[in-house]
Design an enzyme around this catalytic site. Structure first.
Site: not given
Length: 513
Positions: A262, A369, A392, A170
């Site tokens: 991402h 989350r 995480r 990228k």
């Protein structure tokens, strides 16, 4: 863990990775040789990532036996000079110097320009020394030369037998039009199965674990929808600023650098429907379906920020983005962004997905989350806080669920605690390989599961291009936030407007072994 605090994959992890190479060894003898070509071999990416990754795969016995490496760049250097530049980034045990020598003996280097056909003919002569061989070209190059380089590779350097694969870093364009132009150009030269658009986040352990968590556990299926989930936040935070890379960063900004690729890739894996199989095409089909349901992101649902120095701090934290000598003094490029997007399908309609990324924040963290709705019929007098499932990604890979329990002892007060799967505790003897190691091994094996397909890329740019054009045309001033803070307070106001609840009363403590 070695003396440089770098990790080496554990024996069990290596055993699993080696299994993915078994089919390579079964190929016909005349097609069992491989040449990995690093275009841009003298550059920063090659020095810090590509050569160290190839060395790690070679060191751990994960590459096919007959693999050679050829660097190509404009610089007048030697393999020995490349080695010296790379060594600070290589993980080497004291007894591995001989193996490192063996690795670099398999390397060659060709000097040449990126736009002259005769130089690629010279490169091809070097590659023919290892013919017949499958060829893997890694474009560790600026996107401005992608078109010229790929055209010359097609005309002069394709494998006479076996296959040729092209790995592209990228950014894949700057907006919908430039991305479509690049995709059209590549499609005129190579088949889609020959193109590997690499996003290293798709090689991270917890990102790859998303499918297993979602589709391998019965408990999540019935609650993974708008009836039970109130919002999902995907975050990427860095505790440092541009550190002299401001000139490059200012050209792209945080949205192009992190969010459009991402974070949107993670959103697809969180939100997609269960694929028919775990094959690359079935998974990528489902990711594209998710993106087709995502409308263009609206500017009014976005907060843009730019960090300023903290006068009370020391070192780099004293400096703001505009204090970087490589950044124009009037720059309005955001170093922080919080964007709200929606997925207008039956599963997710009305659920806000918050994409948050920023530099010079209070911690290094990337996580997902998932916040669940309030418990109906509260009998605990407002003590209940929302449950959250937190995945995480880095650092300290973990999955934990924030939940309410009774405080131990005589009282009947409630407190937040967690059900915790911390990888450094549960898998004490297992060190995960680097994301690039996984992805380059995938290219050798021909697996495109963790690479971006052209239609997926087009949909991703469709979602962000109107927002990016508005920012570039209107040049709105980003709100200021202090180096080392959580980011702009306006971002908290934005997520509060869409119903996200941040209590600030709970801190997850990773379970160290």
């Amino acid at each position: 863990m070695n003396e440089n605090n770098e990790t080496i994959a554990s024996p069990r992890c290596l055993e699993l990775l080696k299994e993915s190479l078994q089919h390579l060894e079964k190929q016909p003898k005349e097609e069992s040789c491989y040449v990995f070509i690093i275009l841009g071999a003298s550059g920063d990416l090659a020095k810090k990532k590509i050569y160290p990754t190839l060395w790690a795969l070679f060191r751990d016995g994960l590459l096919p036996g007959k693999t050679r490496f050829v660097g190509y760049a404009r610089s007048n250097i030697t393999v020995e000079e490349i080695r010296k530049k790379c060594e600070p980034y290589l993980t080497i045990k004291s007894d591995q110097e001989g193996k490192l020598d063996a690795f670099f003996k398999l390397n060659a280097y060709v000097q040449g320009s990126y736009d002259k056909a005769e130089d690629y003919v010279k490169l091809n002569k070097e590659l023919d020394k290892h013919s017949p061989a499958n060829r893997l070209f890694y474009l560790a190059l600026p996107p401005t030369v992608f078109a010229t380089v790929t055209e010359n590779v097609k005309l002069n350097c394709m494998a006479p037998k076996g296959w040729t694969r092209i790995i592209i870093e990228k950014p894949f364009g700057r907006d919908s039009d430039s991305s479509a132009e690049l995709s059209t150009h590549l499609a005129s030269l190579f088949k889609e199965e020959e193109i590997y658009r690499i996003d290293h986040y798709l090689g991270k352990e917890m990102v790859q674990n998303l499918m297993a968590l979602r589709f391998g556990n019965r408990i999540f299926g019935p609650i993974w929808n708008r009836e039970n989930i109130t919002s999902i936040m995907i975050s990427f935070k860095e505790p440092f600023g541009t550190q002299g890379r401001g000139g490059y960063f200012d050209e792209f900004g945080i949205i192009r650098d992190v969010m459009q690729n991402h974070l949107l890739q993670i959103l697809c894996l969180v939100a997609m429907e269960k694929p028919v199989t775990t094959s690359a095409e079935d998974i990528r089909d489902e990711k594209v379906k998710v993106l087709r349901f995502v409308p263009e992101i609206k500017y009014e649902n976005v907060i843009l920020g730019q960090y300023v120095g903290d006068p009370t701090a020391e070192g780099d934290a004293k400096l703001g983005y505009l204090d970087d000598d490589t950044v124009p003094k009037d720059s309005v490029t955001p170093t922080y962004a919080m964007a709200t997007c929606f997925i207008n399908n039956e599963r997710w309609e009305g659920v806000p997905f918050f994409l948050r990324c920023g530099k010079a924040l209070n911690e290094r963290k990337a996580d997902i989350r998932i916040q669940f709705r309030d418990v109906p019929g509260d009998i605990f007098h407002g003590q209940c806080k929302r449950n959250e499932l937190v995945i995480r990604v880095q650092p300290g890979e973990a999955v934990y669920v924030k939940m309410m329990t009774k405080t131990p002892g005589m009282s009947f007060e409630l407190e937040e605690t967690e059900l915790d799967l911390s990888y450094n505790s549960r898998y004490k003897d297992l060190i995960m390989p680097d994301a690039y190691e996984r992805l380059l091994l995938d290219v050798f094996c021909g697996s495109q599961m963790h690479f971006v397909r052209s239609d997926e890329l087009a949909e991703a740019w469709r979602v962000f291009t109107p927002l990016l054009h508005k920012i570039e045309n209107d040049k709105p001033k980003p709100v200021k936030y202090i180096y080392g803070s959580r980011g702009p307070s306006e971002a908290d106001e934005l997520v509060d407007r869409f119903g996200f609840k941040f209590y600030g009363t709970y801190k997850w403590l990773k379970n160290d072994p």
